[in-house]
Design a protein around this motif. Structure first.
Motif, PDB file in Angstrom:
ATOM      1  N   HIS A   1      -0.686  -9.468  13.032  1.00 35.11           N
ATOM      2  CA  HIS A   1      -1.805  -9.240  13.956  1.00 35.11           C
ATOM      3  C   HIS A   1      -2.948  -8.935  13.032  1.00 35.11           C
ATOM      4  CE1 HIS A   1       0.730  -5.615  12.922  1.00 35.11           C
ATOM      5  NE2 HIS A   1      -0.044  -5.005  12.559  1.00 35.11           N
ATOM      6  N   GLY A   2      -3.017  -9.487  11.874  1.00 37.13           N
ATOM      7  CA  GLY A   2      -4.174  -9.819  11.110  1.00 37.13           C
ATOM      8  C   GLY A   2      -4.971  -8.633  10.279  1.00 37.13           C
ATOM      9  N   ARG A   3      -4.112  -7.515   9.903  1.00 38.60           N
ATOM     10  CA  ARG A   3      -4.771  -6.370   9.617  1.00 38.60           C
ATOM     11  C   ARG A   3      -4.821  -6.725   7.868  1.00 38.60           C
ATOM     12  NH1 ARG A   3      -5.154  -5.892  14.440  1.00 38.60           N
ATOM     13  NH2 ARG A   3      -5.285  -3.833  15.387  1.00 38.60           N
ATOM     14  N   THR A   4      -5.570  -5.985   7.145  1.00 35.05           N
ATOM     15  CA  THR A   4      -5.648  -6.100   5.957  1.00 35.05           C
ATOM     16  C   THR A   4      -4.522  -5.765   5.199  1.00 35.05           C
ATOM     17  OG1 THR A   4      -8.225  -5.856   5.895  1.00 35.05           O
ATOM     18  CG2 THR A   4      -7.073  -5.173   3.887  1.00 35.05           C
TER      19      THR A   4
ATOM     20  N   GLU B   1      -3.867 -16.476 -11.066  1.00 42.01           N
ATOM     21  CA  GLU B   1      -5.465 -16.976 -10.971  1.00 42.01           C
ATOM     22  C   GLU B   1      -5.197 -18.398 -10.401  1.00 42.01           C
ATOM     23  OE1 GLU B   1      -5.870 -16.570 -15.387  1.00 42.01           O
ATOM     24  OE2 GLU B   1      -7.202 -15.007 -15.206  1.00 42.01           O
ATOM     25  N   GLU B   2      -4.270 -19.175 -10.754  1.00 40.84           N
ATOM     26  CA  GLU B   2      -3.979 -20.648 -10.236  1.00 40.84           C
ATOM     27  C   GLU B   2      -3.887 -20.741  -8.897  1.00 40.84           C
ATOM     28  OE1 GLU B   2      -1.001 -22.050 -12.666  1.00 40.84           O
ATOM     29  OE2 GLU B   2      -2.154 -22.333 -14.460  1.00 40.84           O
ATOM     30  N   ALA B   3      -3.292 -19.508  -8.476  1.00 41.76           N
ATOM     31  CA  ALA B   3      -3.101 -19.527  -7.039  1.00 41.76           C
ATOM     32  C   ALA B   3      -4.364 -19.011  -5.959  1.00 41.76           C
ATOM     33  CB  ALA B   3      -1.852 -18.648  -6.449  1.00 41.76           C
ATOM     34  N   GLU B   4      -5.187 -18.584  -6.922  1.00 38.48           N
ATOM     35  CA  GLU B   4      -6.546 -17.990  -6.364  1.00 38.48           C
ATOM     36  C   GLU B   4      -6.360 -16.602  -5.311  1.00 38.48           C
ATOM     37  OE1 GLU B   4      -8.509 -21.376  -4.340  1.00 38.48           O
ATOM     38  OE2 GLU B   4      -9.316 -22.234  -6.327  1.00 38.48           O
ATOM     39  N   ILE B   5      -5.229 -16.021  -6.043  1.00 40.19           N
ATOM     40  CA  ILE B   5      -5.077 -14.747  -5.327  1.00 40.19           C
ATOM     41  C   ILE B   5      -6.106 -13.367  -6.198  1.00 40.19           C
ATOM     42  CG2 ILE B   5      -3.330 -13.053  -5.048  1.00 40.19           C
ATOM     43  CD1 ILE B   5      -1.240 -15.255  -4.756  1.00 40.19           C
ATOM     44  N   PRO B   6      -6.773 -12.809  -5.275  1.00 42.42           N
ATOM     45  CA  PRO B   6      -7.803 -11.823  -5.847  1.00 42.42           C
ATOM     46  C   PRO B   6      -6.957 -10.592  -6.574  1.00 42.42           C
ATOM     47  CG  PRO B   6      -7.883 -11.858  -3.499  1.00 42.42           C
ATOM     48  CD  PRO B   6      -7.169 -13.056  -3.806  1.00 42.42           C
TER      49      PRO B   6
ATOM     50  N   VAL C   1      -4.794 -12.028   5.188  1.00 37.68           N
ATOM     51  CA  VAL C   1      -4.607 -10.990   5.178  1.00 37.68           C
ATOM     52  C   VAL C   1      -4.629  -9.988   3.987  1.00 37.68           C
ATOM     53  CG1 VAL C   1      -3.943 -10.818   7.509  1.00 37.68           C
ATOM     54  CG2 VAL C   1      -2.316 -10.878   5.692  1.00 37.68           C
ATOM     55  N   LEU C   2      -4.116 -11.029   2.887  1.00 39.10           N
ATOM     56  CA  LEU C   2      -3.766 -10.330   1.483  1.00 39.10           C
ATOM     57  C   LEU C   2      -5.167 -10.174   0.726  1.00 39.10           C
ATOM     58  CD1 LEU C   2      -2.161  -9.047  -0.718  1.00 39.10           C
ATOM     59  CD2 LEU C   2      -1.876 -11.530  -1.554  1.00 39.10           C
ATOM     60  N   LYS C   3      -6.085  -9.103   0.832  1.00 35.99           N
ATOM     61  CA  LYS C   3      -7.521  -9.089   0.255  1.00 35.99           C
ATOM     62  C   LYS C   3      -7.240  -8.501  -1.150  1.00 35.99           C
ATOM     63  CE  LYS C   3      -8.828  -9.596   4.525  1.00 35.99           C
ATOM     64  NZ  LYS C   3      -9.088 -11.126   4.735  1.00 35.99           N
ATOM     65  N   ARG C   4      -6.313  -7.971  -1.707  1.00 39.75           N
ATOM     66  CA  ARG C   4      -6.205  -7.682  -3.061  1.00 39.75           C
ATOM     67  C   ARG C   4      -4.819  -7.494  -3.625  1.00 39.75           C
ATOM     68  NH1 ARG C   4      -9.751  -8.204  -7.144  1.00 39.75           N
ATOM     69  NH2 ARG C   4     -11.182  -8.326  -5.478  1.00 39.75           N
ATOM     70  N   LEU C   5      -4.482  -7.917  -4.635  1.00 39.42           N
ATOM     71  CA  LEU C   5      -3.240  -7.627  -5.528  1.00 39.42           C
ATOM     72  C   LEU C   5      -3.477  -6.816  -6.603  1.00 39.42           C
ATOM     73  CD1 LEU C   5       0.008  -8.182  -6.037  1.00 39.42           C
ATOM     74  CD2 LEU C   5      -1.065 -10.433  -7.229  1.00 39.42           C
ATOM     75  N   PHE C   6      -3.091  -5.735  -6.698  1.00 40.54           N
ATOM     76  CA  PHE C   6      -3.210  -4.906  -7.954  1.00 40.54           C
ATOM     77  C   PHE C   6      -1.964  -5.249  -8.807  1.00 40.54           C
ATOM     78  CE2 PHE C   6      -5.748  -2.491  -4.795  1.00 40.54           C
ATOM     79  CZ  PHE C   6      -6.839  -2.441  -5.618  1.00 40.54           C
ATOM     80  N   LEU C   7      -2.104  -5.664  -9.889  1.00 39.60           N
ATOM     81  CA  LEU C   7      -1.199  -5.789 -10.767  1.00 39.60           C
ATOM     82  C   LEU C   7      -1.217  -4.758 -11.955  1.00 39.60           C
ATOM     83  CD1 LEU C   7       0.694  -8.073 -12.185  1.00 39.60           C
ATOM     84  CD2 LEU C   7      -1.043  -9.248 -13.134  1.00 39.60           C
ATOM     85  N   LEU C   8      -0.009  -4.185 -11.781  1.00 34.06           N
ATOM     86  CA  LEU C   8       0.237  -2.935 -12.845  1.00 34.06           C
ATOM     87  C   LEU C   8       0.908  -3.421 -14.073  1.00 34.06           C
ATOM     88  CD1 LEU C   8      -0.012  -1.763  -9.849  1.00 34.06           C
ATOM     89  CD2 LEU C   8       1.363  -0.133 -10.650  1.00 34.06           C
TER      90      LEU C   8
ATOM     91  N   LEU D   1       3.488 -13.868  -1.424  1.00 34.00           N
ATOM     92  CA  LEU D   1       2.045 -13.824  -1.869  1.00 34.00           C
ATOM     93  C   LEU D   1       1.161 -14.940  -1.349  1.00 34.00           C
ATOM     94  CD1 LEU D   1       2.444 -12.580  -5.548  1.00 34.00           C
ATOM     95  CD2 LEU D   1       1.037 -11.093  -3.624  1.00 34.00           C
ATOM     96  N   LEU D   2       1.716 -16.036  -1.410  1.00 33.15           N
ATOM     97  CA  LEU D   2       1.318 -17.283  -0.938  1.00 33.15           C
ATOM     98  C   LEU D   2       0.875 -17.130   0.370  1.00 33.15           C
ATOM     99  CD1 LEU D   2       2.747 -20.019  -3.235  1.00 33.15           C
ATOM    100  CD2 LEU D   2       0.591 -19.072  -3.421  1.00 33.15           C
ATOM    101  N   ASP D   3       2.000 -16.918   1.142  1.00 27.32           N
ATOM    102  CA  ASP D   3       1.991 -16.886   2.601  1.00 27.32           C
ATOM    103  C   ASP D   3       0.728 -15.900   3.277  1.00 27.32           C
ATOM    104  OD1 ASP D   3       3.896 -18.659   2.918  1.00 27.32           O
ATOM    105  OD2 ASP D   3       5.473 -17.292   3.395  1.00 27.32           O
ATOM    106  N   ARG D   4       0.789 -14.436   2.807  1.00 28.73           N
ATOM    107  CA  ARG D   4      -0.201 -13.807   2.890  1.00 28.73           C
ATOM    108  C   ARG D   4      -1.628 -14.098   2.752  1.00 28.73           C
ATOM    109  NH1 ARG D   4       2.079 -12.166   6.984  1.00 28.73           N
ATOM    110  NH2 ARG D   4       1.085 -10.464   7.322  1.00 28.73           N
ATOM    111  N   ARG D   5      -1.562 -14.645   1.521  1.00 30.97           N
ATOM    112  CA  ARG D   5      -2.923 -15.195   1.194  1.00 30.97           C
ATOM    113  C   ARG D   5      -3.322 -16.290   2.126  1.00 30.97           C
ATOM    114  NH1 ARG D   5      -2.812 -19.960  -3.184  1.00 30.97           N
ATOM    115  NH2 ARG D   5      -1.863 -20.882  -1.273  1.00 30.97           N
ATOM    116  N   ASP D   6      -2.693 -17.367   2.519  1.00 30.87           N
ATOM    117  CA  ASP D   6      -2.876 -18.297   3.365  1.00 30.87           C
ATOM    118  C   ASP D   6      -3.310 -17.702   5.037  1.00 30.87           C
ATOM    119  OD1 ASP D   6      -2.501 -20.202   1.363  1.00 30.87           O
ATOM    120  OD2 ASP D   6      -0.519 -20.883   2.000  1.00 30.87           O
ATOM    121  N   ALA D   7      -2.393 -16.776   5.131  1.00 36.99           N
ATOM    122  CA  ALA D   7      -2.707 -16.037   6.476  1.00 36.99           C
ATOM    123  C   ALA D   7      -4.245 -15.292   6.372  1.00 36.99           C
ATOM    124  CB  ALA D   7      -1.717 -15.111   6.843  1.00 36.99           C
TER     125      ALA D   7
END
Length: 192
Positions: free
Chosen positions: A25-28, A174-179, A145-152, A137-143
Motif C-alpha cells: 500500500h505504498g507506505r514509507t 552505494e552502487e545500488a543507490e540505496i539511501p 517505499v524504502l526511504k532510508r537504510l540505517f547501517l549499524l 532491499l532492491l525490491d523495496r527501493r524499486d517500489a
C-alpha cells in the motif's frame, strides 16, 4: 519525543494480515541492517519505545524482515471500543493493534532486517538470508517505499573502522543507490 509518537504507536505487523506478502500500500519504510549481533533489534526497540523485537546474545536470531507499523492511537482506541461493544469477551485489552487495525491504516514502517556475517545457523542458511535481504532491499527501493537504510556498525571497532564485510555492504548500498546512514552502536561499551 516526536509529536507523531504522541498520537501513534508501533506494533508488529503479522505477515498473515498481509497474506504472507510484503506491504503493497505504498507506505514509507525505514530499515535497519548490520552485522549479526550489532544491536539492530535493540535500536528498533528503543525507537519504538516498546520491546517488540526479540533480542538475543546469539547471532542470527532475526531470519526474516520484521515489520513494525506506526498506527494511530485514536484509530486503535476506536476499533477496540467497537470490538468491545460487539464482543461478549472482555479480553480485548490483550489484543494487538495489528489484529484490530488493518495494515493499510499504518503511517509507516520500521523494518528489522536479518544481520550479515556470522549467524547461529548453517552457513548455507545464513547465505540464503543474506541473498534474500539484498533482494528485499532492491525490491523495496524499486517500489519506492524504502526511504532510508540505517547501517549499524559496532563502535567498539574504534580506529580500525568498519570491517571488510561492513565496507562491502557500504559499497553495495552505494552502487545500488540505496539511501543510507551509518549508526554507531555499543558506544556505551567503548573504553576511553
Amino acid at each position: 519525543v516526536p509529536r507523531l509518537f504522541e498520537t501513534h504507536q508501533f506494533d508488529h505487523v503479522n505477515p498473515k494480515s498481509l497474506n504472507m506478502e510484503y506491504p503493497t500500500h505504498g507506505r514509507t519504510e525505514v530499515a535497519f541492517l548490520g552485522r549479526s549481533n550489532v544491536g539492530k533489534s535493540s535500536l528498533v526497540n528503543a525507537l519504538m519505545r516498546r520491546n517488540l523485537c526479540k533480542t538475543s546474545k546469539s547471532p542470527g536470531r532475526t531470519q526474516l524482515p520484521y515489520y513494525y507499523g506506526l498506527f494511530s492511537k485514536k484509530l486503535i482506541a476506536e476499533k477496540e471500543k467497537a470490538m468491545s461493544t460487539t464482543s461478549t469477551s472482555s479480553s480485548t485489552s490483550s489484543t494487538s493493534s495489528t489484529s484490530i487495525v488493518h495494515p493499510s491504516h499504518v503511517t509507516g514502517y520500521l523494518v528489522d532486517l536479518p544481520g550479515y556475517g556470522f549467524g547461529a545457523a548453517p552457513k548455507q542458511v545464513v547465505e540464503g538470508w543474506q541473498a534474500q535481504t539484498q533482494e528485499w532491499l532492491l525490491d523495496r527501493r524499486d517500489a519506492g517505499v524504502l526511504k532510508r537504510l540505517f547501517l549499524l556498525l559496532d563502535a567498539r571497532r574504534g580506529q580500525e573502522g568498519p570491517s571488510k564485510l561492513d565496507e562491502t555492504v557500504i559499497q553495495w548500498a552505494e552502487e545500488a543507490e540505496i539511501p543510507f546512514s551509518i549508526v554507531l552502536t555499543k558506544a556505551d561499551r567503548v573504553s576511553v
